[in-house]
Design a protein around this motif. Structure first.
Motif, PDB file in Angstrom:
ATOM      1  N   PHE A  20       0.815  -1.204   0.000  1.00 21.08           N
ATOM      2  CA  PHE A  20       0.000   0.000   0.000  1.00 21.08           C
ATOM      3  C   PHE A  20       0.855   1.262   0.000  1.00 21.08           C
ATOM      4  CE2 PHE A  20      -3.024  -2.880   2.451  1.00 21.08           C
ATOM      5  CZ  PHE A  20      -3.681  -3.276   1.298  1.00 21.08           C
ATOM      6  N   ASP A  21       0.351   2.260  -0.711  1.00 17.86           N
ATOM      7  CA  ASP A  21       0.904   3.611  -0.692  1.00 17.86           C
ATOM      8  C   ASP A  21       2.341   3.712  -1.198  1.00 17.86           C
ATOM      9  OD1 ASP A  21      -1.557   4.481   0.368  1.00 17.86           O
ATOM     10  OD2 ASP A  21      -0.888   4.002   2.406  1.00 17.86           O
ATOM     11  N   ILE A  22       2.730   2.779  -2.070  1.00 19.58           N
ATOM     12  CA  ILE A  22       4.036   2.851  -2.728  1.00 19.58           C
ATOM     13  C   ILE A  22       3.792   2.903  -4.231  1.00 19.58           C
ATOM     14  CG2 ILE A  22       6.224   1.682  -3.158  1.00 19.58           C
ATOM     15  CD1 ILE A  22       5.981   0.402  -0.402  1.00 19.58           C
ATOM     16  N   GLU A  23       4.308   3.909  -4.873  1.00 16.54           N
ATOM     17  CA  GLU A  23       4.095   4.100  -6.308  1.00 16.54           C
ATOM     18  C   GLU A  23       4.846   3.039  -7.107  1.00 16.54           C
ATOM     19  OE1 GLU A  23       5.487   7.481  -9.364  1.00 16.54           O
ATOM     20  OE2 GLU A  23       4.220   8.213  -7.723  1.00 16.54           O
ATOM     21  N   ASP A  24       4.130   2.422  -8.068  1.00 16.15           N
ATOM     22  CA  ASP A  24       4.786   1.438  -8.942  1.00 16.15           C
ATOM     23  C   ASP A  24       5.408   2.155 -10.146  1.00 16.15           C
ATOM     24  OD1 ASP A  24       2.801   1.817 -10.932  1.00 16.15           O
ATOM     25  OD2 ASP A  24       1.785  -0.059 -10.498  1.00 16.15           O
ATOM     26  N   ASP A  28       1.086   4.189 -10.522  1.00 14.24           N
ATOM     27  CA  ASP A  28      -0.105   3.821  -9.746  1.00 14.24           C
ATOM     28  C   ASP A  28       0.266   3.522  -8.300  1.00 14.24           C
ATOM     29  OD1 ASP A  28      -1.736   4.056 -11.970  1.00 14.24           O
ATOM     30  OD2 ASP A  28      -1.743   1.913 -12.404  1.00 14.24           O
ATOM     31  N   LEU A  29      -0.704   3.777  -7.419  1.00 16.67           N
ATOM     32  CA  LEU A  29      -0.531   3.581  -5.996  1.00 16.67           C
ATOM     33  C   LEU A  29      -1.760   2.838  -5.478  1.00 16.67           C
ATOM     34  CD1 LEU A  29       1.423   6.132  -4.326  1.00 16.67           C
ATOM     35  CD2 LEU A  29      -0.593   5.620  -3.025  1.00 16.67           C
ATOM     36  N   VAL A  30      -1.593   1.663  -4.898  1.00 13.32           N
ATOM     37  CA  VAL A  30      -2.717   0.900  -4.344  1.00 13.32           C
ATOM     38  C   VAL A  30      -2.975   1.388  -2.927  1.00 13.32           C
ATOM     39  CG1 VAL A  30      -3.554  -1.387  -3.672  1.00 13.32           C
ATOM     40  CG2 VAL A  30      -2.215  -1.132  -5.761  1.00 13.32           C
ATOM     41  N   SER A 109     -10.957   4.203  -9.127  1.00 13.77           N
ATOM     42  CA  SER A 109      -9.642   4.842  -9.009  1.00 13.77           C
ATOM     43  C   SER A 109      -9.809   6.352  -9.075  1.00 13.77           C
ATOM     44  CB  SER A 109      -8.700   4.364 -10.120  1.00 13.77           C
ATOM     45  OG  SER A 109      -9.152   4.829 -11.370  1.00 13.77           O
ATOM     46  N   ALA A 110      -8.740   7.051  -8.773  1.00 15.66           N
ATOM     47  CA  ALA A 110      -8.730   8.514  -8.877  1.00 15.66           C
ATOM     48  C   ALA A 110      -7.396   8.920  -9.497  1.00 15.66           C
ATOM     49  CB  ALA A 110      -8.890   9.147  -7.492  1.00 15.66           C
ATOM     50  N   GLY A 116      -0.542   8.850 -13.223  1.00 14.91           N
ATOM     51  CA  GLY A 116      -0.819   7.668 -12.421  1.00 14.91           C
ATOM     52  C   GLY A 116      -2.178   7.747 -11.762  1.00 14.91           C
ATOM     53  N   ARG A 117      -2.476   6.712 -10.961  1.00 11.04           N
ATOM     54  CA  ARG A 117      -3.788   6.625 -10.321  1.00 11.04           C
ATOM     55  C   ARG A 117      -3.648   6.171  -8.874  1.00 11.04           C
ATOM     56  NH1 ARG A 117      -6.264   1.960 -13.816  1.00 11.04           N
ATOM     57  NH2 ARG A 117      -4.153   1.224 -13.432  1.00 11.04           N
ATOM     58  N   ASP A 118      -4.593   6.606  -8.059  1.00  8.91           N
ATOM     59  CA  ASP A 118      -4.822   6.000  -6.762  1.00  8.91           C
ATOM     60  C   ASP A 118      -5.809   4.869  -7.019  1.00  8.91           C
ATOM     61  OD1 ASP A 118      -3.249   7.533  -5.035  1.00  8.91           O
ATOM     62  OD2 ASP A 118      -4.817   9.030  -4.753  1.00  8.91           O
ATOM     63  N   LEU A 119      -5.394   3.631  -6.767  1.00 14.10           N
ATOM     64  CA  LEU A 119      -6.262   2.477  -6.992  1.00 14.10           C
ATOM     65  C   LEU A 119      -7.025   2.202  -5.704  1.00 14.10           C
ATOM     66  CD1 LEU A 119      -3.716   0.323  -9.014  1.00 14.10           C
ATOM     67  CD2 LEU A 119      -5.571   1.754  -9.892  1.00 14.10           C
ATOM     68  N   LEU A 120      -8.347   2.411  -5.766  1.00 18.28           N
ATOM     69  CA  LEU A 120      -9.187   2.377  -4.570  1.00 18.28           C
ATOM     70  C   LEU A 120     -10.001   1.096  -4.423  1.00 18.28           C
ATOM     71  CD1 LEU A 120     -10.444   6.047  -4.969  1.00 18.28           C
ATOM     72  CD2 LEU A 120      -8.571   5.227  -3.510  1.00 18.28           C
ATOM     73  N   GLN A 121     -10.379   0.495  -5.549  1.00 17.26           N
ATOM     74  CA  GLN A 121     -11.133  -0.761  -5.510  1.00 17.26           C
ATOM     75  C   GLN A 121     -10.750  -1.597  -6.723  1.00 17.26           C
ATOM     76  OE1 GLN A 121     -15.387  -0.325  -5.491  1.00 17.26           O
ATOM     77  NE2 GLN A 121     -15.721  -2.446  -4.878  1.00 17.26           N
ATOM     78  N   LEU A 122     -10.253  -2.810  -6.463  1.00 13.49           N
ATOM     79  CA  LEU A 122      -9.746  -3.679  -7.515  1.00 13.49           C
ATOM     80  C   LEU A 122     -10.392  -5.045  -7.442  1.00 13.49           C
ATOM     81  CD1 LEU A 122      -5.944  -2.870  -7.103  1.00 13.49           C
ATOM     82  CD2 LEU A 122      -7.539  -1.851  -8.730  1.00 13.49           C
ATOM     83  N   ASP A 123     -10.657  -5.622  -8.602  1.00 18.97           N
ATOM     84  CA  ASP A 123     -11.111  -7.002  -8.696  1.00 18.97           C
ATOM     85  C   ASP A 123      -9.891  -7.828  -9.096  1.00 18.97           C
ATOM     86  OD1 ASP A 123     -12.557  -9.341  -8.929  1.00 18.97           O
ATOM     87  OD2 ASP A 123     -13.449  -8.815 -10.849  1.00 18.97           O
TER      88      ASP A 123
END
Length: 155
Positions: A20-24, A28-30, A109-110, A116-123
């Motif tokens: 969490f909270d580490i940019e890839d 993107d950041l989960v 996401s946002a 990049g994106r903040d990934l908020l909900q992933l399947d």
């Protein structure tokens, strides 16, 4: 390493497929909680263990997948019952491959300032063993016999 009903070897592995909270490398950041809803619906048996994101030949099974305070923890077994599984097992056992990478559909996401994106909900569909993960810190390790027994009894 242990026998699997006489049909081949298994190698027990564990690690963080996402942190969490580490940019890839893609920006993107989960965020914490991103996997919760999907994991509740799918469970670990619904998430495939692949090698290099190749859906043609799964290489094992995930026995545990859970979010904790750090990220997405996974524990599973690489199986030697298929050619790709044998190859993955050997490469991981020898330390040639130790990365983890996630395959998912973004549900929410946002955008992030600067890209990049903040990934908020992933399947989550799959967690792959890879040579070069998008998130450099997403790594697996081989579990020793005592660690594997302890992890299995805790699950």
């Amino acid at each position: 390493m242990q026998a699997l009903n006489g049909s081949g070897e298994t190698l027990e592995v564990a690690g963080y497929a996402s942190l969490f909270d580490i940019e890839d490398q893609g920006g993107d950041l989960v965020r914490a909680g991103a996997f919760a809803e999907g994991l509740k619906a799918r469970g670990p048996t619904g998430v495939r263990m692949l090698f290099q994101h190749d859906a043609a030949e799964p290489v094992g099974v995930w026995d545990e997948i859970a979010e904790d305070g750090r990220g997405l923890y996974v524990r599973g077994r690489i199986l030697s019952t298929a050619p790709r599984g044998r190859a993955a097992l050997g490469l991981v056992r020898e330390g040639a491959v130790d990365g983890l990478s996630i395959g998912f559909r973004t549900k929410r996401s946002a955008p992030r300032p600067g890209g990049g994106r903040d990934l908020l909900q992933l399947d989550l569909w799959e967690v792959s063993i890879v040579t070069f993960p998008m998130l450099a810190q997403a790594r697996l390790r081989v579990l020793g016999a005592s660690e594997a027994r302890l992890a299995a009894s805790a699950a």
